[in-house]
Write an enzyme that holds these catalytic residues in place. Sequence first.
Site, PDB file in Angstrom:
ATOM      1  N   SER A  64       0.840  -1.192   0.000  1.00  0.00           N
ATOM      2  CA  SER A  64       0.000   0.000   0.000  1.00  0.00           C
ATOM      3  C   SER A  64       0.876   1.244   0.000  1.00  0.00           C
ATOM      4  O   SER A  64       2.073   1.185   0.322  1.00  0.00           O
ATOM      5  CB  SER A  64      -0.924  -0.075   1.206  1.00  0.00           C
ATOM      6  OG  SER A  64      -0.752   1.013   2.033  1.00  0.00           O
ATOM      7  N   SER A  65       0.258   2.379  -0.320  1.00  0.00           N
ATOM      8  CA  SER A  65       1.035   3.619  -0.443  1.00  0.00           C
ATOM      9  C   SER A  65       1.597   4.081   0.904  1.00  0.00           C
ATOM     10  O   SER A  65       2.453   4.957   0.936  1.00  0.00           O
ATOM     11  CB  SER A  65       0.167   4.721  -1.040  1.00  0.00           C
ATOM     12  OG  SER A  65      -0.963   4.922  -0.221  1.00  0.00           O
ATOM     13  N   CYS A  66       1.138   3.476   2.015  1.00  0.00           N
ATOM     14  CA  CYS A  66       1.651   3.903   3.323  1.00  0.00           C
ATOM     15  C   CYS A  66       3.107   3.477   3.537  1.00  0.00           C
ATOM     16  O   CYS A  66       3.705   3.847   4.536  1.00  0.00           O
ATOM     17  CB  CYS A  66       0.763   3.395   4.458  1.00  0.00           C
ATOM     18  SG  CYS A  66       0.826   1.626   4.654  1.00  0.00           S
ATOM     19  N   TYR A  87       1.922  -1.373  10.096  1.00  0.00           N
ATOM     20  CA  TYR A  87       1.485  -1.991   8.847  1.00  0.00           C
ATOM     21  C   TYR A  87       2.514  -1.700   7.745  1.00  0.00           C
ATOM     22  O   TYR A  87       2.900  -2.581   6.978  1.00  0.00           O
ATOM     23  CB  TYR A  87       0.130  -1.374   8.493  1.00  0.00           C
ATOM     24  CG  TYR A  87      -0.543  -1.962   7.296  1.00  0.00           C
ATOM     25  CD1 TYR A  87      -1.135  -3.213   7.344  1.00  0.00           C
ATOM     26  CD2 TYR A  87      -0.616  -1.247   6.099  1.00  0.00           C
ATOM     27  CE1 TYR A  87      -1.779  -3.736   6.238  1.00  0.00           C
ATOM     28  CE2 TYR A  87      -1.257  -1.765   4.993  1.00  0.00           C
ATOM     29  CZ  TYR A  87      -1.839  -3.013   5.071  1.00  0.00           C
ATOM     30  OH  TYR A  87      -2.475  -3.527   3.975  1.00  0.00           O
ATOM     31  N   LYS A 146       4.827  -4.204   5.344  1.00  0.00           N
ATOM     32  CA  LYS A 146       4.730  -4.172   3.876  1.00  0.00           C
ATOM     33  C   LYS A 146       6.092  -3.868   3.236  1.00  0.00           C
ATOM     34  O   LYS A 146       6.438  -4.430   2.189  1.00  0.00           O
ATOM     35  CB  LYS A 146       3.693  -3.128   3.439  1.00  0.00           C
ATOM     36  CG  LYS A 146       2.270  -3.537   3.761  1.00  0.00           C
ATOM     37  CD  LYS A 146       1.840  -4.727   2.914  1.00  0.00           C
ATOM     38  CE  LYS A 146       0.418  -5.132   3.145  1.00  0.00           C
ATOM     39  NZ  LYS A 146       0.042  -6.349   2.433  1.00  0.00           N
ATOM     40  N   HIS A 148     -11.852   2.213   6.218  1.00  0.00           N
ATOM     41  CA  HIS A 148     -11.154   3.350   5.624  1.00  0.00           C
ATOM     42  C   HIS A 148     -12.140   4.509   5.412  1.00  0.00           C
ATOM     43  O   HIS A 148     -13.354   4.339   5.543  1.00  0.00           O
ATOM     44  CB  HIS A 148     -10.529   2.935   4.286  1.00  0.00           C
ATOM     45  CG  HIS A 148      -9.367   2.012   4.452  1.00  0.00           C
ATOM     46  ND1 HIS A 148      -9.345   0.745   3.925  1.00  0.00           N
ATOM     47  CD2 HIS A 148      -8.188   2.165   5.098  1.00  0.00           C
ATOM     48  CE1 HIS A 148      -8.190   0.166   4.228  1.00  0.00           C
ATOM     49  NE2 HIS A 148      -7.474   1.004   4.934  1.00  0.00           N
TER      50      HIS A 148
HETATM   51  N1  NAP Z   1      -8.320  -1.522   0.921  1.00  0.00           N
HETATM   52  C1  NAP Z   1      -7.462  -0.612   0.495  1.00  0.00           C
HETATM   53  O1  NAP Z   1      -7.750   0.592   0.443  1.00  0.00           O
HETATM   54  C2  NAP Z   1      -6.105  -0.998   0.032  1.00  0.00           C
HETATM   55  C3  NAP Z   1      -5.289   0.013  -0.480  1.00  0.00           C
HETATM   56  C4  NAP Z   1      -4.032  -0.295  -0.918  1.00  0.00           C
HETATM   57  C5  NAP Z   1      -3.599  -1.585  -0.832  1.00  0.00           C
HETATM   58  N2  NAP Z   1      -4.398  -2.566  -0.344  1.00  0.00           N
HETATM   59  C6  NAP Z   1      -3.820  -3.889  -0.239  1.00  0.00           C
HETATM   60  O2  NAP Z   1      -4.604  -4.896  -0.810  1.00  0.00           O
HETATM   61  C7  NAP Z   1      -4.476  -6.087  -0.032  1.00  0.00           C
HETATM   62  C8  NAP Z   1      -5.853  -6.621   0.311  1.00  0.00           C
HETATM   63  O3  NAP Z   1      -6.600  -5.599   0.968  1.00  0.00           O
HETATM   64  P1  NAP Z   1      -8.196  -5.660   1.109  1.00  0.00           P
HETATM   65  O4  NAP Z   1      -8.646  -4.257   1.214  1.00  0.00           O
HETATM   66  O5  NAP Z   1      -8.758  -6.550   0.097  1.00  0.00           O
HETATM   67  O6  NAP Z   1      -8.332  -6.308   2.553  1.00  0.00           O
HETATM   68  P2  NAP Z   1      -9.519  -7.237   3.111  1.00  0.00           P
HETATM   69  O7  NAP Z   1     -10.783  -6.912   2.408  1.00  0.00           O
HETATM   70  O8  NAP Z   1      -9.473  -7.126   4.594  1.00  0.00           O
HETATM   71  O9  NAP Z   1      -9.074  -8.685   2.672  1.00  0.00           O
HETATM   72  C9  NAP Z   1      -7.996  -9.338   3.249  1.00  0.00           C
HETATM   73  C10 NAP Z   1      -8.104 -10.794   2.980  1.00  0.00           C
HETATM   74  O10 NAP Z   1      -7.045 -11.451   3.663  1.00  0.00           O
HETATM   75  C11 NAP Z   1      -7.571 -12.585   4.309  1.00  0.00           C
HETATM   76  N3  NAP Z   1      -6.797 -12.919   5.494  1.00  0.00           N
HETATM   77  C12 NAP Z   1      -6.378 -12.101   6.479  1.00  0.00           C
HETATM   78  N4  NAP Z   1      -5.735 -12.801   7.424  1.00  0.00           N
HETATM   79  C13 NAP Z   1      -5.747 -14.099   7.029  1.00  0.00           C
HETATM   80  C14 NAP Z   1      -5.268 -15.307   7.570  1.00  0.00           C
HETATM   81  N5  NAP Z   1      -4.611 -15.324   8.737  1.00  0.00           N
HETATM   82  N6  NAP Z   1      -5.468 -16.458   6.888  1.00  0.00           N
HETATM   83  C15 NAP Z   1      -6.144 -16.462   5.721  1.00  0.00           C
HETATM   84  N7  NAP Z   1      -6.629 -15.351   5.146  1.00  0.00           N
HETATM   85  C16 NAP Z   1      -6.441 -14.183   5.794  1.00  0.00           C
HETATM   86  C17 NAP Z   1      -8.975 -12.196   4.695  1.00  0.00           C
HETATM   87  O11 NAP Z   1      -9.706 -13.369   4.958  1.00  0.00           O
HETATM   88  P3  NAP Z   1     -11.176 -13.325   5.605  1.00  0.00           P
HETATM   89  O12 NAP Z   1     -12.071 -13.006   4.435  1.00  0.00           O
HETATM   90  O13 NAP Z   1     -11.393 -14.668   6.146  1.00  0.00           O
HETATM   91  O14 NAP Z   1     -11.121 -12.248   6.641  1.00  0.00           O
HETATM   92  C18 NAP Z   1      -9.411 -11.442   3.464  1.00  0.00           C
HETATM   93  O15 NAP Z   1      -9.871 -12.327   2.478  1.00  0.00           O
HETATM   94  C19 NAP Z   1      -3.626  -5.716   1.187  1.00  0.00           C
HETATM   95  O16 NAP Z   1      -2.314  -6.119   0.993  1.00  0.00           O
HETATM   96  C20 NAP Z   1      -3.674  -4.225   1.224  1.00  0.00           C
HETATM   97  O17 NAP Z   1      -2.483  -3.670   1.711  1.00  0.00           O
HETATM   98  C21 NAP Z   1      -5.649  -2.309   0.099  1.00  0.00           C
END
Ligand code: NAP
Length: 319
Positions: free
Chosen positions: A110-112, A139, A143, A182
């Site tokens: 992520s951008s952080c 976090y 990353k 967020h």
């Molecule tokens: N959201 C944003 O704004 C954003 C921005 C920039 C980058 N990103 C990046 O994109 C990626 C995904 O983000 P997201 O927003 O999609 O997050 P999310 O909706 O919270 O999804 C995270 C996923 O990881 C799974 N997970 C977490 N811990 C786990 C574990 N111990 N074992 C198995 N699965 C696990 C979760 O499973 P469950 O479904 O079972 O909880 C969920 O499916 C991250 O790396 C994040 O840094 C996100």
Amino acid sequence: MKINKTDKIYIAGHRGMVGSSIHRLLNQREYCNLLVKTRNELDLRNQEAVSHFISSEKPKAVIIAAAKVGGILANDQYPYQFLRDNLIIQDNLINSAFENGVEKLIFLGSSCIYPKFAKQPMSENSLLTGELEPTNQWYAIAKIAGVKQCEAIKKQFGCDYISLMPTNLYGPGDNFDLETSHVLPAMIRKFHDAKENNHAPVMLWGSGSPKREFLYVDDVADAVEFVLTRKLSSNLYNVGSGVDLSIKELAEKIQELIGHKGQIIWDADKPDGTPRKLMDVSKLKAEGWEYSVKLEDGVEQTYEWFRSNLEQIREVKFD
Ligand SMILES: NC(=O)c1ccc[n+]([C@@H]2O[C@H](COP(=O)([O-])OP(=O)(O)OC[C@H]3O[C@@H](n4cnc5c(N)ncnc54)[C@H](OP(=O)(O)O)[C@@H]3O)[C@@H](O)[C@H]2O)c1
């Protein structure tokens, strides 16, 4: 390493907002050998289980969209989980992939990861040039370790392990829990609830002056597919729109879209975070990728999704 539609691709975190969008898009584009596991089937913090899974399935590509994710407040309250869970999840996946000959890996960060006062727009070169934003440093440090792990594997062994750093994302499947979400989904929830409550005032965090960039999640999925199917020259790419707006402007757009007529109150006691965050997206653009969904269209689609899924929207709690 270019991946084909018949190659076995493991998407870690396929039920999250980003992972589900990647899963949907690859299915739609007729990738026919996708591998997924729920958290109950495979806890990614379990090193032995992850290693066994990767060595028996032998995917050709791994996409890491699994992580412990949350907003400013959640990061501030649970620093240890944000640091350790993310370090463990990504190390289990990256190292197992490497040891089992996975040819292509895409690590989502992520951008952080970039310094709090990085020159704007933030380029990939600003990594490790200054102090991080303290609220989400836990976090960010995890990353950064993942980016460096992929970079070291690429440098030492020539493996095609790439890190993509998306800007703030939003879209279907987002977390709408007011304690852990967020800013954009939190606003959708607050304005929607306040409208239902006779247009009650809406309290928003901070001053409203910080500027942020947002990207619709399906654009990230598109970028992932772009990277999956090409051999790129570098190991680290930003993924964003390259366009930002103030939190106040965002609030007004969402308020108008939802049709809330009440007052907005800014709670200046809550932290603002980094003053401005805008990605320099020229590096991935030079490789041939650009975003396509405008903020207004993406917010509208997200609100549509929110309204049609009110009974089952996600509310992520931390323990
Ligand atoms: N959201 C944003 O704004 C954003 C921005 C920039 C980058 N990103 C990046 O994109 C990626 C995904 O983000 P997201 O927003 O999609 O997050 P999310 O909706 O919270 O999804 C995270 C996923 O990881 C799974 N997970 C977490 N811990 C786990 C574990 N111990 N074992 C198995 N699965 C696990 C979760 O499973 P469950 O479904 O079972 O909880 C969920 O499916 C991250 O790396 C994040 O840094 C996100």
